[in-house]
Structures are given as C-alpha cells and as structure tokens.
Design a protein around this motif. Structure first.
Motif, PDB file in Angstrom:
ATOM      1  N   TYR A 114      53.193 -26.269 102.053  1.00 23.42           N
ATOM      2  CA  TYR A 114      51.892 -26.071 102.687  1.00 23.42           C
ATOM      3  C   TYR A 114      51.434 -24.613 102.677  1.00 23.42           C
ATOM      4  O   TYR A 114      50.241 -24.351 102.537  1.00 23.42           O
ATOM      5  CB  TYR A 114      51.914 -26.583 104.126  1.00 23.42           C
ATOM      6  CG  TYR A 114      52.313 -28.032 104.269  1.00 23.42           C
ATOM      7  CD1 TYR A 114      51.807 -29.019 103.428  1.00 23.42           C
ATOM      8  CD2 TYR A 114      53.199 -28.424 105.253  1.00 23.42           C
ATOM      9  CE1 TYR A 114      52.170 -30.354 103.565  1.00 23.42           C
ATOM     10  CE2 TYR A 114      53.578 -29.756 105.404  1.00 23.42           C
ATOM     11  CZ  TYR A 114      53.055 -30.707 104.562  1.00 23.42           C
ATOM     12  OH  TYR A 114      53.424 -32.025 104.707  1.00 23.42           O
ATOM     13  N   ASP A 146      52.248 -23.172  98.558  1.00 21.98           N
ATOM     14  CA  ASP A 146      51.679 -24.043  97.516  1.00 21.98           C
ATOM     15  C   ASP A 146      52.626 -24.286  96.338  1.00 21.98           C
ATOM     16  O   ASP A 146      52.203 -24.325  95.182  1.00 21.98           O
ATOM     17  CB  ASP A 146      50.345 -23.491  96.997  1.00 21.98           C
ATOM     18  CG  ASP A 146      49.259 -23.521  98.053  1.00 21.98           C
ATOM     19  OD1 ASP A 146      49.227 -24.499  98.828  1.00 21.98           O
ATOM     20  OD2 ASP A 146      48.454 -22.570  98.107  1.00 21.98           O
ATOM     21  N   ASP A 185      54.423 -26.443  93.881  1.00 20.09           N
ATOM     22  CA  ASP A 185      54.075 -27.747  93.319  1.00 20.09           C
ATOM     23  C   ASP A 185      55.198 -28.758  93.562  1.00 20.09           C
ATOM     24  O   ASP A 185      56.375 -28.408  93.565  1.00 20.09           O
ATOM     25  CB  ASP A 185      53.842 -27.566  91.811  1.00 20.09           C
ATOM     26  CG  ASP A 185      53.340 -28.825  91.161  1.00 20.09           C
ATOM     27  OD1 ASP A 185      54.122 -29.423  90.391  1.00 20.09           O
ATOM     28  OD2 ASP A 185      52.192 -29.214  91.423  1.00 20.09           O
TER      29      ASP A 185
END
Length: 110
Positions: A54, A57, A59
């Motif tokens: 969160y 970021d 992936d």
C-alpha cells in the motif's frame, strides 16, 4: 495471537480480500489452518506486506521475491547474532584469532 477481525481493525489499510489472497499464495501463514488467527510474527509480516503493497506500491508479482529476499536477510542476521554470541563466549585468545582471520588488519582491535 490475533484473530482476523482484530487484525483488520488494527491495520486500517488492510483489506480482507488482500489478506485472504496472501494466505492462498502462502505469503502469510495462519496459526492453525482455517482458524484465521495469526501469531505475533505473522502479524508483523502482514504489516510489512501492507507497507510494501500500500505504501511502497510493490507489484503483486514482485512481492514474493521481495519477501523471499527479506526472509533471507533476516535469517542471515539471526545466524550472525548467534555466531557473535558464540564468539563472545570464547576466551580472548580465540576471539583475537577469529578477528585476525576475518578482519582486515586496519580494523583489528584488541
């Protein structure tokens, strides 16, 4: 131990669907399969995954790699702490011999 509902209340960003997916992908381990309770260690891991996902970021496809590398780093750190304790338990002669064999001369301290 923490139940899933308590965990969701504690970590406001955590989404139940994400946690369930992390469990399915075995990034997180429940204390007793199917109980949806987590050890303190797993709660810390969930917080880490939340930060990676969160806040940073990271992936979804990269997350297992990052966690694997962090697991290896933590394992190496624990082994180093154990080795350090074992060396400190030895007499000074042994400690100096180990230091001489592993450190450059400029860093050798008595």
């Amino acid at each position: 131990m923490m139940a899933i509902d308590d965990l969701l209340a504690t970590i406001s960003a955590l989404q139940r669907a994400d946690l369930e997916r992390w469990i399915r992908e075995e990034l997180v381990v429940e204390q007793d399969r199917g109980s949806l309770t987590f050890s303190d260690m797993e709660c810390a891991r969930i917080r880490l995954i939340c930060t990676l996902t969160y806040d940073l970021d990271v992936d979804d496809s990269t997350l297992p790699i990052v966690l694997s590398l962090l697991d290896q780093l933590y394992d190496t750190r624990q082994r180093l702490f154990s080795l350090t304790r074992a060396i400190k338990a030895q007499d000074e002669t042994v400690q100096l011999a180990i230091a001489a064999a592993t450190l450059p001369e400029s860093k050798l301290e008595v």
